[in-house]
Scaffold this motif. Structure first.
Motif, PDB file in Angstrom:
ATOM      1  N   PHE A  32      -6.551-127.658 -29.128  1.00  0.00           N
ATOM      2  CA  PHE A  32      -5.589-127.176 -30.320  1.00  0.00           C
ATOM      3  C   PHE A  32      -4.441-127.847 -30.418  1.00  0.00           C
ATOM      4  CE2 PHE A  32      -2.096-124.609 -31.920  1.00  0.00           C
ATOM      5  CZ  PHE A  32      -2.717-123.652 -32.874  1.00  0.00           C
ATOM      6  N   GLY A  56     -14.949-129.723 -31.815  1.00  0.00           N
ATOM      7  CA  GLY A  56     -15.025-128.453 -31.769  1.00  0.00           C
ATOM      8  C   GLY A  56     -13.685-127.972 -31.361  1.00  0.00           C
ATOM      9  N   GLY A  57     -12.611-127.881 -32.126  1.00  0.00           N
ATOM     10  CA  GLY A  57     -11.281-127.476 -31.952  1.00  0.00           C
ATOM     11  C   GLY A  57     -10.585-127.319 -33.281  1.00  0.00           C
ATOM     12  N   ILE A  58      -9.229-126.904 -32.988  1.00  0.00           N
ATOM     13  CA  ILE A  58      -8.359-126.629 -34.101  1.00  0.00           C
ATOM     14  C   ILE A  58      -7.328-127.683 -34.351  1.00  0.00           C
ATOM     15  CG2 ILE A  58      -7.023-124.873 -35.172  1.00  0.00           C
ATOM     16  CD1 ILE A  58      -9.690-123.765 -34.570  1.00  0.00           C
ATOM     17  N   PHE A  59      -7.353-128.090 -35.537  1.00  0.00           N
ATOM     18  CA  PHE A  59      -5.710-128.492 -35.884  1.00  0.00           C
ATOM     19  C   PHE A  59      -5.081-127.807 -37.070  1.00  0.00           C
ATOM     20  CE2 PHE A  59      -3.090-131.076 -38.873  1.00  0.00           C
ATOM     21  CZ  PHE A  59      -2.154-131.454 -37.956  1.00  0.00           C
ATOM     22  N   ALA A  71       3.252-121.980 -32.054  1.00  0.00           N
ATOM     23  CA  ALA A  71       1.780-121.827 -32.424  1.00  0.00           C
ATOM     24  C   ALA A  71       1.159-122.215 -31.123  1.00  0.00           C
ATOM     25  CB  ALA A  71       1.089-122.568 -33.532  1.00  0.00           C
ATOM     26  N   VAL A  73       2.279-122.750 -27.981  1.00  0.00           N
ATOM     27  CA  VAL A  73       2.209-121.593 -26.670  1.00  0.00           C
ATOM     28  C   VAL A  73       1.246-120.683 -26.861  1.00  0.00           C
ATOM     29  CG1 VAL A  73       3.721-120.060 -25.558  1.00  0.00           C
ATOM     30  CG2 VAL A  73       4.454-122.326 -26.315  1.00  0.00           C
ATOM     31  N   GLY A  74       1.212-120.016 -28.172  1.00  0.00           N
ATOM     32  CA  GLY A  74       0.192-118.940 -28.433  1.00  0.00           C
ATOM     33  C   GLY A  74      -1.288-119.341 -28.344  1.00  0.00           C
ATOM     34  N   ALA A  75      -1.435-120.742 -28.656  1.00  0.00           N
ATOM     35  CA  ALA A  75      -3.104-121.116 -28.515  1.00  0.00           C
ATOM     36  C   ALA A  75      -3.181-121.399 -26.839  1.00  0.00           C
ATOM     37  CB  ALA A  75      -3.163-122.523 -28.973  1.00  0.00           C
ATOM     38  N   TRP A  77      -2.073-119.627 -24.410  1.00  0.00           N
ATOM     39  CA  TRP A  77      -2.309-118.320 -24.029  1.00  0.00           C
ATOM     40  C   TRP A  77      -3.560-117.720 -24.516  1.00  0.00           C
ATOM     41  CZ3 TRP A  77      -0.097-115.983 -19.805  1.00  0.00           C
ATOM     42  CH2 TRP A  77       0.925-116.198 -19.259  1.00  0.00           C
ATOM     43  N   GLY A  78      -4.004-118.154 -25.294  1.00  0.00           N
ATOM     44  CA  GLY A  78      -5.344-118.105 -25.796  1.00  0.00           C
ATOM     45  C   GLY A  78      -6.572-118.727 -25.241  1.00  0.00           C
ATOM     46  N   GLY A  79      -6.164-119.552 -24.314  1.00  0.00           N
ATOM     47  CA  GLY A  79      -6.985-120.207 -23.440  1.00  0.00           C
ATOM     48  C   GLY A  79      -7.352-121.608 -23.759  1.00  0.00           C
ATOM     49  N   LYS A  80      -6.353-122.314 -24.423  1.00  0.00           N
ATOM     50  CA  LYS A  80      -6.918-123.632 -25.029  1.00  0.00           C
ATOM     51  C   LYS A  80      -5.828-124.710 -24.562  1.00  0.00           C
ATOM     52  CE  LYS A  80     -10.612-122.739 -27.812  1.00  0.00           C
ATOM     53  NZ  LYS A  80     -11.653-122.779 -27.163  1.00  0.00           N
ATOM     54  N   VAL A 226      -6.367-115.732 -19.401  1.00  0.00           N
ATOM     55  CA  VAL A 226      -6.521-115.815 -20.931  1.00  0.00           C
ATOM     56  C   VAL A 226      -6.471-114.773 -21.486  1.00  0.00           C
ATOM     57  CG1 VAL A 226      -8.238-116.857 -22.787  1.00  0.00           C
ATOM     58  CG2 VAL A 226      -8.234-118.035 -20.485  1.00  0.00           C
ATOM     59  N   ALA A 227      -5.796-114.542 -22.699  1.00  0.00           N
ATOM     60  CA  ALA A 227      -5.823-113.217 -23.413  1.00  0.00           C
ATOM     61  C   ALA A 227      -7.107-112.815 -23.869  1.00  0.00           C
ATOM     62  CB  ALA A 227      -4.985-113.722 -24.681  1.00  0.00           C
TER      63      ALA A 227
END
Lengths: 385, 270
Positions: A32, A56-59, A71, A73-75, A77-80, A226-227
């Motif tokens: 991420f 296989g990921g996000i930008f 974002a 820090v949010g990601a 906590w989403g495990g990435k 992970v959330a």
């Protein structure tokens, strides 16, 4: 564990430091990336975004650096594993949420490809002027880890190390590149995935009803979750207890903030990486980091040719500062010399740790260009007198 | 009798909210809506910023992140991007979302990312003692506008609509039952959804402006509320000082994380 092969572009490449940093992140398992364009760092984002969908990921390009850091820090906590990249002005905007990441103990990596400042400064030209901001930029008491690469190869290698340290200590790790390293193109060797050591997230094995999100187990770093995996925890930027609940008391603050600092301070030996050359028996030691550690070498060689006993330390880790080693050496040498592309930042640490036992000489340089090695040599000559 | 306890962190009570505050009404309405949808507690990630309403995340037994002032929507964006299967709800206030966090609010709406924002609009910065917010009405007093505000206000719902949100509604704590339905629809909507809830702050706004108790202020909300249907036949003059309530936007629009997933699948040749 070993690197996920999907992100690793094994082979010999000809890359600039920015691109090498992006490859390092992909190899480290960063999935991420939230960023906002800023010179001279944008190439990291451009490289990453052109590769990440296939890996296989996000930008995501956020609306500003405040949002990027949030974002991220949010990601996390989403495990990435997550990162952002910026330069001076954006780095300043990220500071508040870097503090939050430190407080919530969120592993993440922030890359700063330093340019000349203050303010808009010299957007396309080199600086090493954010070194103290890296340490002290956010409000409140906290400790941080910061590394500085001196080549595209190191940009690759130490980006991976940044991610590993972030996971090990649950702390934001700052990668303090500089424009020269970011834009310099050299050979970069990317090893095979099974030759790249990766530190996985320290996820708890405790059952949800037994788990306390900020309870440590002997080593000062709590285990994470992970959330959405059954733990339903609360994490806050407020001073909190082991449950993660806000507690507005000096006692809780004392416990928490001391631990946040101790987990880095007491593990400094494990975290710090420096390279030494001929420091034993040296009269003068030149210390440098980033591009300046390379510009320094001709000065060191010249001094040695002239018969001066010069030791050389390249600091890969800037924060925590290699205090113990400098204190030891201060007892043995006449002086330290530190060139850096600012008007006096890391040299203050050298001076503090030398504590009057050895002299400290600074070789300042404003942003925009690197030192003339001759200027560094002149100071070495003066220092040895 | 609805069992609120199963959604609360009972060991975290009492709440910090003042007597007469409307935030608890919104909390309960939100829990009823979540219950009607039948979401499990672990499916929900609730993110908040800073302010009275943002303290809500501490009390509910979901995955909760209490972040920095104005940035909740940006944090939630990160969570939603990597956990698209989770229901991500942001709890925020008028100052948090439209002053310091205004940029994130409009850009999340523009992206149409599947996040539900429950925006508590009490027209004031309550927690810090009653400073002017972007929704403090013209002429009303705040600690930083002791002679009355001379600023225009934001239309928070209108802002989300203009920026491209899939769902936008405004309710009040007086009409709590209607609010349940509105929040339920907002959470169910695939896309950026906003429910702006008008809620009284008797302590920091009401007292300074002589608006009476919390109950008085809720009664006044009832008086001032006008449904969208009724408002459509009223003049601008007649609408002055009124609170138009109802669902302004309810559209099916392409959603950001779904679009992103499609791109990944396309590029990976699935």
């Amino acid at each position: 564990m070993k690197a996920d092969p999907k992100g690793v572009l094994t082979g010999e490449h000809y890359l600039d430091g920015d691109h090498a940093c992006a490859e390092g992140a992909l190899a480290a398992g960063c999935r991420f990336f939230a960023g906002y364009p800023i010179t001279p760092s944008t190439e990291v984002a451009e490289r990453y975004v052109s590769r990440i969908p296939m890996v296989g990921g996000i930008f995501i390009q956020m609306e500003d650096e405040l949002a990027s850091m949030a974002a991220l820090v949010g990601a996390a906590w989403g495990g990435k594993k997550s990162m952002t990249v910026t330069s001076g002005p954006g780095f300043s905007l990220m500071m508040e949420n870097i503090g939050l990441a430190a407080m919530m103990e969120t592993p993440c990596v922030v890359v700063n490809v330093q340019r000349g400042g203050p303010s808009t400064g010299l957007p396309t030209m080199v600086g090493q002027q954010d070194m103290m901001q890296a340490r002290w930029g956010s409000h409140g008491d906290y400790q941080i880890i910061a590394l500085s690469p001196a080549s595209p190869q190191e940009a690759f290698d130490y980006t991976i190390k940044c991610f590993n340290l972030a996971e090990k200590y649950r702390v934001p790790v700052l990668f303090m590149m500089d424009e020269c390293v970011g834009h310099m193109t050299e050979k970069v060797v990317i090893p095979k995935p099974d030759e790249i050591e990766i530190t996985p997230r320290r996820l708890t094995k405790l059952a949800p009803e037994k788990y306390l999100p900020y309870k440590t187990n002997g080593d000062l770093v709590p285990e994470m979750i992970v959330a959405g995996t059954g733990y339903k925890i609360h994490s806050t930027g407020l001073t909190h207890d082991e449950r993660g609940y806000p507690v507005m008391s000096p006692g809780t603050q004392d416990q928490l903030v001391k631990r946040l600092c101790d987990k880095i301070k007491l593990n400094a030996d494990d975290i710090i990486e420096i390279e030494e050359d001929q420091t034993e028996g040296a009269e003068v030691i030149v210390m440098a980091y980033g591009i300046t550690s390379r510009v320094t070498l001709p000065a060191v060689f010249k001094a040695r040719k002239k018969g001066i006993k010069v030791g050389y330390i390249k600091m890969i880790t800037a924060w925590p500062f290699p205090e113990k080693r400098v204190r030891e050496l201060a007892k043995k040498v006449k002086a330290f010399v530190m060139p850096e592309i600012n008007l006096g930042q890391m040299v203050l640490e050298v001076e503090r740790c030398a504590a009057g036992q050895a002299k400290t000489y600074h070789v300042p340089h404003a942003g925009g260009w690197v030192h003339d090695p001759e200027d560094i040599y002149q100071v070495i000559e003066e220092a040895v007198k | 009798m609805f069992d609120y306890d199963k959604y609360l962190r009972l060991n975290k009570l009492p709440l910090i909210w003042c007597a007469g505050c409307g935030d608890g009404i919104v909390l309960k309405s939100m829990l009823r809506a979540i219950d009607r949808i039948g979401l499990s507690k672990d499916e929900i990630c609730m993110v908040s910023g800073i302010g009275c309403s943002s303290r809500l995340t501490g009390y509910v037994d979901f995955n909760t992140l209490h972040t920095t002032h104005g940035r909740a929507i940006a944090f939630a964006t990160g969570v939603k991007m990597v956990k698209p299967e989770m229901t991500v709800i942001v709890v925020t206030g008028d100052g948090d979302a439209t002053a310091i966090g205004g940029n994130h609010y409009i850009h999340a709406a523009r992206r149409n990312i599947d996040i539900t924002v429950i925006l508590f609009n009490n027209n004031i910065y309550g927690m810090t003692g009653g400073q002017l917010s972007p929704t403090t009405p013209f002429g009303f007093k705040a600690s930083t506008a002791p002679f009355g505000s001379v600023e225009n206000t934001f239309n928070i719902s209108g802002l989300a609509e203009a920026a491209g949100a899939s769902f936008v509604g405004r309710g009040t704590v007086y009409d709590a039952i209607k609010l349940d339905r509105m929040i339920e629809k907002a959470i169910r909507k695939k896309g950026f959804s906003v429910v702006e809830v008008m809620t009284p702050c008797p302590t920091a706004f009401g007292r300074r402006n002589r608006l009476g108790s919390g109950a008085d202020m809720i009664k006044q909300l009832k008086e001032d509320s006008v449904s969208i249907e009724k408002a459509s036949s009223m003049t601008a003059e007649e609408l002055n000082g009124k609170v138009v309530t109802g669902i302004f936007v309810d559209k099916e629009l392409p959603e950001y994380t779904a679009n992103y997933q499609k791109l990944i699948e396309q590029l990976q040749g699935r």
